[in-house]
Design a protein around this motif. Structure first.
Motif, PDB file in Angstrom:
ATOM      1  N   ALA A   1       0.788  -1.298   0.002  1.00  0.00           N
ATOM      2  CA  ALA A   1      -0.015  -0.027  -0.058  1.00  0.00           C
ATOM      3  C   ALA A   1       0.794   1.132   0.138  1.00  0.00           C
ATOM      4  CB  ALA A   1      -1.055   0.059   1.142  1.00  0.00           C
ATOM      5  N   ALA A   2       1.866   1.478  -1.010  1.00  0.00           N
ATOM      6  CA  ALA A   2       2.592   2.718  -1.111  1.00  0.00           C
ATOM      7  C   ALA A   2       1.768   3.859  -1.224  1.00  0.00           C
ATOM      8  CB  ALA A   2       3.302   2.467  -2.484  1.00  0.00           C
ATOM      9  N   GLN A   3       2.620   4.749  -0.175  1.00  0.00           N
ATOM     10  CA  GLN A   3       2.169   6.223  -0.159  1.00  0.00           C
ATOM     11  C   GLN A   3       2.971   7.072  -0.717  1.00  0.00           C
ATOM     12  OE1 GLN A   3       1.560   6.517   4.181  1.00  0.00           O
ATOM     13  NE2 GLN A   3       0.073   4.645   4.177  1.00  0.00           N
ATOM     14  N   PRO A   4       2.657   8.414  -1.286  1.00  0.00           N
ATOM     15  CA  PRO A   4       3.605   9.271  -1.685  1.00  0.00           C
ATOM     16  C   PRO A   4       4.886   9.602  -0.968  1.00  0.00           C
ATOM     17  CG  PRO A   4       1.268   9.999  -1.920  1.00  0.00           C
ATOM     18  CD  PRO A   4       1.393   8.679  -1.059  1.00  0.00           C
ATOM     19  N   GLY A   5       4.836   9.291   0.267  1.00  0.00           N
ATOM     20  CA  GLY A   5       5.984   9.493   1.164  1.00  0.00           C
ATOM     21  C   GLY A   5       6.816   8.476   0.914  1.00  0.00           C
ATOM     22  N   ASP A   6       6.663   7.731   0.389  1.00  0.00           N
ATOM     23  CA  ASP A   6       7.393   6.484  -0.029  1.00  0.00           C
ATOM     24  C   ASP A   6       8.417   6.811  -1.053  1.00  0.00           C
ATOM     25  OD1 ASP A   6       5.025   4.182   0.618  1.00  0.00           O
ATOM     26  OD2 ASP A   6       6.532   4.649   1.867  1.00  0.00           O
ATOM     27  N   THR A   7       8.091   7.738  -1.691  1.00  0.00           N
ATOM     28  CA  THR A   7       8.878   8.263  -2.985  1.00  0.00           C
ATOM     29  C   THR A   7      10.430   8.676  -2.538  1.00  0.00           C
ATOM     30  OG1 THR A   7       7.109   9.368  -4.044  1.00  0.00           O
ATOM     31  CG2 THR A   7       9.050  10.152  -4.724  1.00  0.00           C
ATOM     32  N   GLY A   8      11.179   7.987  -3.669  1.00  0.00           N
ATOM     33  CA  GLY A   8      12.542   8.211  -3.200  1.00  0.00           C
ATOM     34  C   GLY A   8      13.536   7.281  -4.130  1.00  0.00           C
ATOM     35  N   LEU A   9      14.824   7.276  -3.847  1.00  0.00           N
ATOM     36  CA  LEU A   9      15.773   6.457  -4.279  1.00  0.00           C
ATOM     37  C   LEU A   9      16.221   5.321  -3.349  1.00  0.00           C
ATOM     38  CD1 LEU A   9      17.718   5.744  -6.707  1.00  0.00           C
ATOM     39  CD2 LEU A   9      19.401   7.222  -5.876  1.00  0.00           C
ATOM     40  N   TYR A  10      15.890   4.197  -3.653  1.00  0.00           N
ATOM     41  CA  TYR A  10      16.184   2.962  -2.759  1.00  0.00           C
ATOM     42  C   TYR A  10      17.404   2.501  -3.372  1.00  0.00           C
ATOM     43  CZ  TYR A  10      11.588   3.490  -0.880  1.00  0.00           C
ATOM     44  OH  TYR A  10      10.570   4.133   0.048  1.00  0.00           O
ATOM     45  N   LEU A  11      18.274   2.252  -2.281  1.00  0.00           N
ATOM     46  CA  LEU A  11      19.678   1.698  -2.654  1.00  0.00           C
ATOM     47  C   LEU A  11      20.077   0.569  -1.756  1.00  0.00           C
ATOM     48  CD1 LEU A  11      21.570   5.267  -2.475  1.00  0.00           C
ATOM     49  CD2 LEU A  11      21.459   3.797  -4.353  1.00  0.00           C
ATOM     50  N   CYS A  12      20.652  -0.399  -2.261  1.00  0.00           N
ATOM     51  CA  CYS A  12      21.116  -1.421  -1.617  1.00  0.00           C
ATOM     52  C   CYS A  12      22.623  -1.383  -1.348  1.00  0.00           C
ATOM     53  CB  CYS A  12      20.825  -3.017  -1.950  1.00  0.00           C
ATOM     54  SG  CYS A  12      21.299  -3.293  -3.707  1.00  0.00           S
ATOM     55  N   ALA A  13      23.053  -1.914  -0.355  1.00  0.00           N
ATOM     56  CA  ALA A  13      24.634  -1.757  -0.256  1.00  0.00           C
ATOM     57  C   ALA A  13      24.783  -3.147   0.455  1.00  0.00           C
ATOM     58  CB  ALA A  13      24.878  -0.447   0.583  1.00  0.00           C
ATOM     59  N   ALA A  14      26.080  -3.577   0.118  1.00  0.00           N
ATOM     60  CA  ALA A  14      26.623  -4.855   0.768  1.00  0.00           C
ATOM     61  C   ALA A  14      28.071  -4.684   1.276  1.00  0.00           C
ATOM     62  CB  ALA A  14      26.479  -6.139  -0.048  1.00  0.00           C
ATOM     63  N   ASP A  15      28.210  -5.432   2.333  1.00  0.00           N
ATOM     64  CA  ASP A  15      29.509  -5.587   2.825  1.00  0.00           C
ATOM     65  C   ASP A  15      30.330  -6.816   2.329  1.00  0.00           C
ATOM     66  OD1 ASP A  15      30.954  -6.855   6.058  1.00  0.00           O
ATOM     67  OD2 ASP A  15      32.017  -6.069   4.155  1.00  0.00           O
ATOM     68  N   PRO A  16      31.318  -6.742   1.332  1.00  0.00           N
ATOM     69  CA  PRO A  16      31.777  -8.041   0.686  1.00  0.00           C
ATOM     70  C   PRO A  16      32.608  -8.571   1.469  1.00  0.00           C
ATOM     71  CG  PRO A  16      33.035  -5.860  -0.028  1.00  0.00           C
ATOM     72  CD  PRO A  16      31.854  -5.547   0.860  1.00  0.00           C
ATOM     73  N   GLY A  17      32.949  -8.292   2.764  1.00  0.00           N
ATOM     74  CA  GLY A  17      33.886  -9.087   3.800  1.00  0.00           C
ATOM     75  C   GLY A  17      35.176  -8.548   3.403  1.00  0.00           C
ATOM     76  N   GLY A  18      35.995  -8.284   4.641  1.00  0.00           N
ATOM     77  CA  GLY A  18      37.367  -8.097   4.559  1.00  0.00           C
ATOM     78  C   GLY A  18      37.539  -6.731   4.229  1.00  0.00           C
ATOM     79  N   SER A  19      36.470  -5.944   4.046  1.00  0.00           N
ATOM     80  CA  SER A  19      36.664  -4.473   3.808  1.00  0.00           C
ATOM     81  C   SER A  19      36.780  -3.709   4.700  1.00  0.00           C
ATOM     82  CB  SER A  19      35.741  -4.130   2.482  1.00  0.00           C
ATOM     83  OG  SER A  19      34.301  -4.055   3.156  1.00  0.00           O
ATOM     84  N   GLN A  20      36.373  -4.140   5.870  1.00  0.00           N
ATOM     85  CA  GLN A  20      36.479  -3.189   7.301  1.00  0.00           C
ATOM     86  C   GLN A  20      35.332  -2.075   7.120  1.00  0.00           C
ATOM     87  OE1 GLN A  20      40.616  -2.690   7.933  1.00  0.00           O
ATOM     88  NE2 GLN A  20      40.283  -3.457   9.872  1.00  0.00           N
ATOM     89  N   GLY A  21      34.091  -2.359   6.361  1.00  0.00           N
ATOM     90  CA  GLY A  21      33.053  -1.530   6.381  1.00  0.00           C
ATOM     91  C   GLY A  21      33.032  -0.591   4.992  1.00  0.00           C
TER      92      GLY A  21
ATOM     93  N   LYS B   1      14.447   4.100  -8.574  1.00  0.00           N
ATOM     94  CA  LYS B   1      13.979   5.452  -8.204  1.00  0.00           C
ATOM     95  C   LYS B   1      12.471   5.145  -8.341  1.00  0.00           C
ATOM     96  CE  LYS B   1      14.276  10.133  -9.730  1.00  0.00           C
ATOM     97  NZ  LYS B   1      14.889  11.269 -10.558  1.00  0.00           N
ATOM     98  N   LEU B   2      11.673   5.223  -7.173  1.00  0.00           N
ATOM     99  CA  LEU B   2      10.277   5.113  -7.175  1.00  0.00           C
ATOM    100  C   LEU B   2       9.533   6.295  -6.701  1.00  0.00           C
ATOM    101  CD1 LEU B   2       7.819   3.258  -6.474  1.00  0.00           C
ATOM    102  CD2 LEU B   2       8.510   3.568  -3.921  1.00  0.00           C
ATOM    103  N   SER B   3       8.683   6.434  -7.648  1.00  0.00           N
ATOM    104  CA  SER B   3       7.608   7.464  -7.515  1.00  0.00           C
ATOM    105  C   SER B   3       6.296   7.020  -7.249  1.00  0.00           C
ATOM    106  CB  SER B   3       7.608   8.230  -8.852  1.00  0.00           C
ATOM    107  OG  SER B   3       6.632   9.507  -9.020  1.00  0.00           O
ATOM    108  N   VAL B   4       5.667   7.575  -6.297  1.00  0.00           N
ATOM    109  CA  VAL B   4       4.304   7.264  -5.872  1.00  0.00           C
ATOM    110  C   VAL B   4       3.215   8.426  -5.960  1.00  0.00           C
ATOM    111  CG1 VAL B   4       2.647   6.381  -4.056  1.00  0.00           C
ATOM    112  CG2 VAL B   4       5.334   5.619  -4.245  1.00  0.00           C
ATOM    113  N   LYS B   5       2.370   8.073  -6.798  1.00  0.00           N
ATOM    114  CA  LYS B   5       1.509   9.434  -7.111  1.00  0.00           C
ATOM    115  C   LYS B   5       0.154   9.378  -6.563  1.00  0.00           C
ATOM    116  CE  LYS B   5       3.210   9.559 -11.855  1.00  0.00           C
ATOM    117  NZ  LYS B   5       4.489  10.499 -11.565  1.00  0.00           N
ATOM    118  N   PRO B   6      -0.068  10.464  -6.151  1.00  0.00           N
ATOM    119  CA  PRO B   6      -1.586  10.340  -5.192  1.00  0.00           C
ATOM    120  C   PRO B   6      -2.561  10.042  -5.973  1.00  0.00           C
ATOM    121  CG  PRO B   6      -0.578  12.561  -5.135  1.00  0.00           C
ATOM    122  CD  PRO B   6       0.108  11.913  -5.946  1.00  0.00           C
TER     123      PRO B   6
END
Lengths: 114, 112
Positions: free
Chosen positions: B78-98, B107-112
């Motif tokens: 039940a998406a809302q206009p406030g959910d609009t934004g860029l959703y990024l995933c990020a991962a730790d490949p291990g051994g990189s100390q962060g 890029k999500l756009s939720v129209k009213p």
């Protein structure tokens, strides 16, 4: 609520000028980062630091330099700005220990070099 | 080079619809994070998943980490206009100390 600040938020500057982008955090985090973000592209890590007097280059080559004299402060400097430096610059911080490496970002500086 | 592929790149929906976005890789990660970034702001951390098969819920957002820890999904009910934004995933490949690697985002756009 994360407390990490960047100034200025927007900067338009001419070619050849020296600029410093400021980043400060009040969370006591040891690790800090600078990313470059262009529209439709990944965040690219350009510099990071493990703590005071530590600076490392990231995956993306950058002509900028950084310093870490105080834990809370991690400024980025461009000695001579060029149009190719136009981008969004994001600063982030995280705790050094632990396994999750959750990063907290500042609001960013949008740099335009004319 | 380890890559995180996010799909779809763009998504425009009406308020009230459900949606799922994906983050895929051929690499195994020790943890994966989802961030939301609004225009003119920095990314804000939504969740971190660590265990293969893990499901986490944040109000109307459901995050799942793949059994093999190579992929993740984000479902919004039940998406809302406030959910609009860029959703990024990020991962730790291990051994990189962060030093995380980031996807290009959805890029999500939720129209009213």
């Amino acid at each position: 609520e994360a407390d990490i600040y960047q100034t200025p938020r927007y900067l338009v500057i001419g070619t050849g000028k020296k600029i410093t982008l400021e980043c400060s955090q009040t969370m006591g985090h040891d690790k800090m980062y600078w990313y470059q973000q262009d529209p439709g592209m990944e965040l690219h890590l350009i510099h990071y630091s493990y703590g005071v007097n530590s600076t490392e280059k990231g995956d993306l080559s950058s002509e900028s330099t950084v310093s870490r004299i105080r834990t809370e402060h991690f400024p980025l400097t461009l000695e001579s700005a060029r149009p190719s430096h136009t981008s969004q610059y994001l600063c982030a911080s995280s705790e050094l220990g632990g396994d999750l490496y959750e990063q907290y970002f500042g609001p960013g500086t949008r740099l335009t070099v004319t | 080079t380890q890559l995180l592929e996010q799909s779809p790149q763009f998504l425009s929906i009406q308020e009230g619809e459900n949606l799922t976005v994906y983050c895929n890789s051929s690499s195994v990660f020790s943890s994966l994070q989802w961030y939301r970034q609004e225009p003119g702001e920095g990314p804000v951390l939504l969740v971190t998943v660590v265990t293969g098969g893990e499901v986490k819920k944040l109000k109307r957002l459901t995050f799942q980490f793949g059994d093999a820890r190579k992929d993740s999904s984000l479902h919004i009910t039940a998406a809302q206009p406030g959910d609009t934004g860029l959703y990024l995933c990020a991962a730790d490949p291990g051994g990189s100390q962060g030093n995380l690697i980031f996807g290009k985002g959805t890029k999500l756009s939720v129209k009213p």
